[in-house]
Write a protein that holds these residues in place. Structure first.
Motif, PDB file in Angstrom:
ATOM      1  N   LYS A   1       0.817  -1.211   0.000  1.00  0.00           N
ATOM      2  CA  LYS A   1       0.000   0.000   0.000  1.00  0.00           C
ATOM      3  C   LYS A   1       0.850   1.260   0.000  1.00  0.00           C
ATOM      4  N   ALA A   2       2.063   1.182   0.515  1.00  0.00           N
ATOM      5  CA  ALA A   2       2.963   2.344   0.545  1.00  0.00           C
ATOM      6  C   ALA A   2       4.358   1.877   0.165  1.00  0.00           C
ATOM      7  N   VAL A   3       4.766   2.190  -1.057  1.00  0.00           N
ATOM      8  CA  VAL A   3       6.049   1.762  -1.589  1.00  0.00           C
ATOM      9  C   VAL A   3       6.928   2.986  -1.778  1.00  0.00           C
ATOM     10  N   LYS A   4       8.217   2.846  -1.493  1.00  0.00           N
ATOM     11  CA  LYS A   4       9.165   3.954  -1.661  1.00  0.00           C
ATOM     12  C   LYS A   4      10.211   3.584  -2.696  1.00  0.00           C
ATOM     13  N   VAL A   5      10.537   4.560  -3.548  1.00  0.00           N
ATOM     14  CA  VAL A   5      11.559   4.390  -4.567  1.00  0.00           C
ATOM     15  C   VAL A   5      12.520   5.565  -4.445  1.00  0.00           C
ATOM     16  N   SER A   6      13.815   5.269  -4.460  1.00  0.00           N
ATOM     17  CA  SER A   6      14.847   6.293  -4.422  1.00  0.00           C
ATOM     18  C   SER A   6      15.349   6.560  -5.834  1.00  0.00           C
TER      19      SER A   6
ATOM     20  N   GLU B   1      -3.463  -2.388  -5.674  1.00  0.00           N
ATOM     21  CA  GLU B   1      -4.425  -1.426  -6.207  1.00  0.00           C
ATOM     22  C   GLU B   1      -4.842  -0.483  -5.085  1.00  0.00           C
ATOM     23  N   GLY B   2      -4.844   0.802  -5.371  1.00  0.00           N
ATOM     24  CA  GLY B   2      -5.150   1.808  -4.359  1.00  0.00           C
ATOM     25  C   GLY B   2      -3.943   2.197  -3.532  1.00  0.00           C
ATOM     26  N   GLY B   3      -2.799   1.566  -3.792  1.00  0.00           N
ATOM     27  CA  GLY B   3      -1.574   1.866  -3.066  1.00  0.00           C
ATOM     28  C   GLY B   3      -0.848   3.068  -3.644  1.00  0.00           C
ATOM     29  N   THR B   4       0.092   3.577  -2.878  1.00  0.00           N
ATOM     30  CA  THR B   4       0.813   4.789  -3.236  1.00  0.00           C
ATOM     31  C   THR B   4       2.308   4.509  -3.332  1.00  0.00           C
ATOM     32  N   ILE B   5       2.933   5.118  -4.333  1.00  0.00           N
ATOM     33  CA  ILE B   5       4.386   5.080  -4.459  1.00  0.00           C
ATOM     34  C   ILE B   5       4.904   6.495  -4.232  1.00  0.00           C
ATOM     35  N   THR B   6       5.964   6.599  -3.431  1.00  0.00           N
ATOM     36  CA  THR B   6       6.644   7.873  -3.224  1.00  0.00           C
ATOM     37  C   THR B   6       8.064   7.749  -3.758  1.00  0.00           C
TER      38      THR B   6
ATOM     39  N   GLY C   1      -4.255   2.967 -16.718  1.00  0.00           N
ATOM     40  CA  GLY C   1      -4.469   4.139 -15.866  1.00  0.00           C
ATOM     41  C   GLY C   1      -4.062   5.424 -16.549  1.00  0.00           C
ATOM     42  N   PRO C   2      -4.299   6.542 -15.867  1.00  0.00           N
ATOM     43  CA  PRO C   2      -3.997   7.847 -16.459  1.00  0.00           C
ATOM     44  C   PRO C   2      -2.499   8.077 -16.600  1.00  0.00           C
ATOM     45  N   ASP C   3      -2.145   8.924 -17.575  1.00  0.00           N
ATOM     46  CA  ASP C   3      -0.757   9.329 -17.732  1.00  0.00           C
ATOM     47  C   ASP C   3      -0.336  10.167 -16.535  1.00  0.00           C
TER      48      ASP C   3
ATOM     49  N   ASN D   1      10.343  15.094  -3.506  1.00  0.00           N
ATOM     50  CA  ASN D   1       9.683  13.820  -3.751  1.00  0.00           C
ATOM     51  C   ASN D   1       8.413  14.015  -4.566  1.00  0.00           C
ATOM     52  N   TYR D   2       7.904  12.898  -5.061  1.00  0.00           N
ATOM     53  CA  TYR D   2       6.681  12.844  -5.854  1.00  0.00           C
ATOM     54  C   TYR D   2       5.895  11.624  -5.402  1.00  0.00           C
ATOM     55  N   LYS D   3       4.612  11.802  -5.179  1.00  0.00           N
ATOM     56  CA  LYS D   3       3.766  10.724  -4.678  1.00  0.00           C
ATOM     57  C   LYS D   3       2.597  10.530  -5.634  1.00  0.00           C
ATOM     58  N   ARG D   4       2.264   9.249  -5.886  1.00  0.00           N
ATOM     59  CA  ARG D   4       1.155   8.942  -6.790  1.00  0.00           C
ATOM     60  C   ARG D   4       0.457   7.676  -6.316  1.00  0.00           C
ATOM     61  N   THR D   5      -0.881   7.672  -6.417  1.00  0.00           N
ATOM     62  CA  THR D   5      -1.698   6.511  -6.078  1.00  0.00           C
ATOM     63  C   THR D   5      -2.089   5.789  -7.358  1.00  0.00           C
ATOM     64  N   PHE D   6      -2.055   4.462  -7.314  1.00  0.00           N
ATOM     65  CA  PHE D   6      -2.335   3.640  -8.491  1.00  0.00           C
ATOM     66  C   PHE D   6      -3.578   2.803  -8.256  1.00  0.00           C
ATOM     67  N   ASN D   7      -4.568   2.951  -9.154  1.00  0.00           N
ATOM     68  CA  ASN D   7      -5.851   2.265  -9.008  1.00  0.00           C
ATOM     69  C   ASN D   7      -6.148   1.262 -10.105  1.00  0.00           C
ATOM     70  N   ALA D   8      -5.371   1.225 -11.185  1.00  0.00           N
ATOM     71  CA  ALA D   8      -5.632   0.322 -12.311  1.00  0.00           C
ATOM     72  C   ALA D   8      -4.578  -0.787 -12.335  1.00  0.00           C
ATOM     73  N   ALA D   9      -5.032  -2.036 -12.251  1.00  0.00           N
ATOM     74  CA  ALA D   9      -4.115  -3.174 -12.255  1.00  0.00           C
ATOM     75  C   ALA D   9      -3.396  -3.298 -13.591  1.00  0.00           C
TER      76      ALA D   9
END
Length: 117
Positions: A33-38, A53-58, A76-78, A89-97
């Motif tokens: 649900k909460a993933v981090k990328v450097s 699905e519904g999780g967020t990447i930062t 999903g959307p561009d 940082n940039y955070k985005r939620t992903f809803n489309a499998a």
């Protein structure tokens, strides 16, 4: 008067202060649900991540030049973060499998994939 108040175990949620490269969830673990990328050394670390699905990447820029996080293809959307300066940082939620390919438009060899389950 001296009052001593005991504190319980405060080790809940291992906050490791920036070790964003170890947050990729195990498959089927439900922890995505909460993933981090450097962004470090002109790379996305880790390069391939899985999020529920519904999780967020930062994404956090732990590098010296600016970077972007820009979708190339997938469900999903561009999205395009615009320039992310060092320390930003940039955070985005992903809803489309499905599988999403993304790139840093400043450094075209800096690519990554997101699997949304």
């Amino acid at each position: 008067v001296l009052v001593a108040i005991g504190c319980g175990d405060d080790d809940e949620g291992d906050e490791d202060g920036g070790a964003a490269t170890t947050e990729e969830p195990a498959d089927g673990g439900g922890a995505g649900k909460a993933v981090k990328v450097s962004m470090k050394d002109i790379k996305f670390v880790p390069q391939d991540v899985t999020v529920s699905e519904g999780g967020t990447i930062t994404w956090t820029n732990d590098d010296t030049p600016p970077h972007t996080v820009t979708k190339e293809k997938g469900p999903g959307p561009d999205f395009d973060s615009g320039n992310i300066d060092p320390g930003g940082n940039y955070k985005r939620t992903f809803n489309a499998a499905g599988k999403i390919d993304y790139v840093c438009t400043i450094h075209p060899n800096q690519t990554g994939t997101i699997t949304v389950k």
